[in-house]
Design a protein around this motif. Structure first.
Motif, PDB file in Angstrom:
ATOM      1  N   ALA A  67      12.213 -22.185 -34.020  1.00 21.36           N
ATOM      2  CA  ALA A  67      11.356 -21.326 -33.212  1.00 21.36           C
ATOM      3  C   ALA A  67      12.015 -20.972 -31.882  1.00 21.36           C
ATOM      4  O   ALA A  67      11.884 -19.848 -31.385  1.00 21.36           O
ATOM      5  CB  ALA A  67      10.013 -22.011 -32.977  1.00 21.36           C
ATOM      6  N   PHE A  74      14.481 -18.238 -32.489  1.00 20.32           N
ATOM      7  CA  PHE A  74      13.761 -16.978 -32.635  1.00 20.32           C
ATOM      8  C   PHE A  74      13.356 -16.422 -31.269  1.00 20.32           C
ATOM      9  O   PHE A  74      13.534 -15.229 -30.989  1.00 20.32           O
ATOM     10  CB  PHE A  74      12.519 -17.202 -33.506  1.00 20.32           C
ATOM     11  CG  PHE A  74      11.640 -15.996 -33.649  1.00 20.32           C
ATOM     12  CD1 PHE A  74      11.996 -14.956 -34.494  1.00 20.32           C
ATOM     13  CD2 PHE A  74      10.456 -15.900 -32.931  1.00 20.32           C
ATOM     14  CE1 PHE A  74      11.183 -13.839 -34.624  1.00 20.32           C
ATOM     15  CE2 PHE A  74       9.634 -14.789 -33.057  1.00 20.32           C
ATOM     16  CZ  PHE A  74      10.004 -13.758 -33.898  1.00 20.32           C
ATOM     17  N   THR A  75      12.824 -17.291 -30.397  1.00 17.99           N
ATOM     18  CA  THR A  75      12.423 -16.870 -29.055  1.00 17.99           C
ATOM     19  C   THR A  75      13.612 -16.331 -28.274  1.00 17.99           C
ATOM     20  O   THR A  75      13.521 -15.297 -27.596  1.00 17.99           O
ATOM     21  CB  THR A  75      11.795 -18.050 -28.289  1.00 17.99           C
ATOM     22  OG1 THR A  75      10.614 -18.486 -28.968  1.00 17.99           O
ATOM     23  CG2 THR A  75      11.427 -17.641 -26.870  1.00 17.99           C
ATOM     24  N   ILE A  98      14.569 -12.829 -29.423  1.00 20.96           N
ATOM     25  CA  ILE A  98      13.592 -11.846 -28.961  1.00 20.96           C
ATOM     26  C   ILE A  98      13.796 -11.530 -27.483  1.00 20.96           C
ATOM     27  O   ILE A  98      13.763 -10.365 -27.050  1.00 20.96           O
ATOM     28  CB  ILE A  98      12.153 -12.352 -29.205  1.00 20.96           C
ATOM     29  CG1 ILE A  98      11.872 -12.454 -30.707  1.00 20.96           C
ATOM     30  CG2 ILE A  98      11.133 -11.442 -28.537  1.00 20.96           C
ATOM     31  CD1 ILE A  98      11.896 -11.126 -31.435  1.00 20.96           C
ATOM     32  N   ILE A 107       8.018 -21.239 -29.970  1.00 21.93           N
ATOM     33  CA  ILE A 107       7.912 -19.807 -29.712  1.00 21.93           C
ATOM     34  C   ILE A 107       7.125 -19.623 -28.421  1.00 21.93           C
ATOM     35  O   ILE A 107       5.999 -20.107 -28.301  1.00 21.93           O
ATOM     36  CB  ILE A 107       7.225 -19.060 -30.869  1.00 21.93           C
ATOM     37  CG1 ILE A 107       8.061 -19.204 -32.146  1.00 21.93           C
ATOM     38  CG2 ILE A 107       7.027 -17.593 -30.536  1.00 21.93           C
ATOM     39  CD1 ILE A 107       7.480 -18.484 -33.344  1.00 21.93           C
TER      40      ILE A 107
END
Length: 269
Positions: A113, A116-117, A120, A154
């Motif tokens: 996670a 992923f963060t 982004i 996240i």
């Protein structure tokens, strides 16, 4: 868990709740560092409530303005957008409560996670700044981003602000909507405490809970003020590098935990 551990966890929550690096993910990592093993997410909810109060404190004037102008059509529409943005978190948070609670005990989930963060956040560097207006579709999209951030690792602020920027909302308005949206979301998370209490008494002493609450509130206020300044300076994306770097630690920690387990099993044989 000692009072000092609770204070440290509160400080971590206060720093990471508003900076886009995932507070829940860092709480999992910090508990691993301190050797704390607490099932469930009661402490995480308590520290989130502490940072909720810091949001209310920082945006006090905006909240007063909303109450004073609640009869205005523009204010009513803005409140409607906040309501729409809250719906996904309610649906996913309550509907997937048991599954999500299990994620807080998995450092593998946190590592993925965080990666992923980080990705982004880095994408916002390429976005051209605009000043578009909110509408119900954009509010729903931001709300879905907030709901995804229920997964530890996240970042809630990272997801909501990045989504807002991608939709052409200015940094200032993106931050305002993101953190006002956090008020009903975090308040709803407080409901988890009541649900946990119905299943049985909370195992964490009240002294530790209060220490975590106070430290998360105090540090959260400072962090939120700092983040608002960073958004105006255009340095928001830099936290992406930190998140990706933090992934290496989570994988290292997971490897060490697996190694200790194997050694223990061999010794038992």
């Amino acid at each position: 868990m000692t009072v000092y551990d609770a204070i440290i966890l509160g400080i971590v929550q206060g720093i990471t709740e508003f900076l886009p690096i995932s507070s829940s993910g860092h709480l999992v990592i910090t508990q691993a560092l301190l050797g704390i093993n607490m099932p469930g997410n009661v402490l995480e909810v308590i520290t989130h409530i502490g940072t909720l109060f810091s949001v209310i404190f920082v945006f006090w004037k905006e909240l007063i303005s909303i109450f004073k102008t609640i009869q205005n059509s523009a204010t009513k529409i803005y409140i409607l957008f906040l309501f729409i943005g809250t719906i996904p978190a309610i649906v996913i948070g309550l509907g997937g409560k048991n599954i999500i609670s299990g994620f807080f005990d998995s450092i593998y989930v946190v590592g993925g996670a965080l990666l992923f963060t980080g990705i982004i956040l880095l994408t916002t560097q390429k976005l051209s700044l605009k000043d578009n207006q909110l509408n119900w579709k954009k509010s729903l999209a931001i709300g879905i981003a907030q709901a995804i951030a229920i997964i530890p690792g996240i970042s809630r602020s990272g997801m909501t602000i990045c989504t807002s920027l991608a939709l052409g909302i200015s940094g200032k308005n993106a931050a305002k909507f993101s953190f006002l949206l956090a008020i009903p979301a975090i308040s709803g998370a407080g409901l988890l405490i009541a649900l946990d209490m119905k299943d049985g008494p909370i195992s964490i002493p009240i002294t530790q809970l209060m220490a975590a609450f106070i430290s998360s509130f105090s540090v959260g206020y400072i962090s939120l003020k700092w983040l608002l300044g960073l958004l105006e300076s255009g340095k928001f994306h830099r936290f992406g590098y930190y998140c990706i770097t933090a992934v290496s630690y989570t994988h290292l920690r997971a490897h060490e935990t697996r190694h200790d387990l194997v050694c223990r099993l061999l010794l038992e044989k």
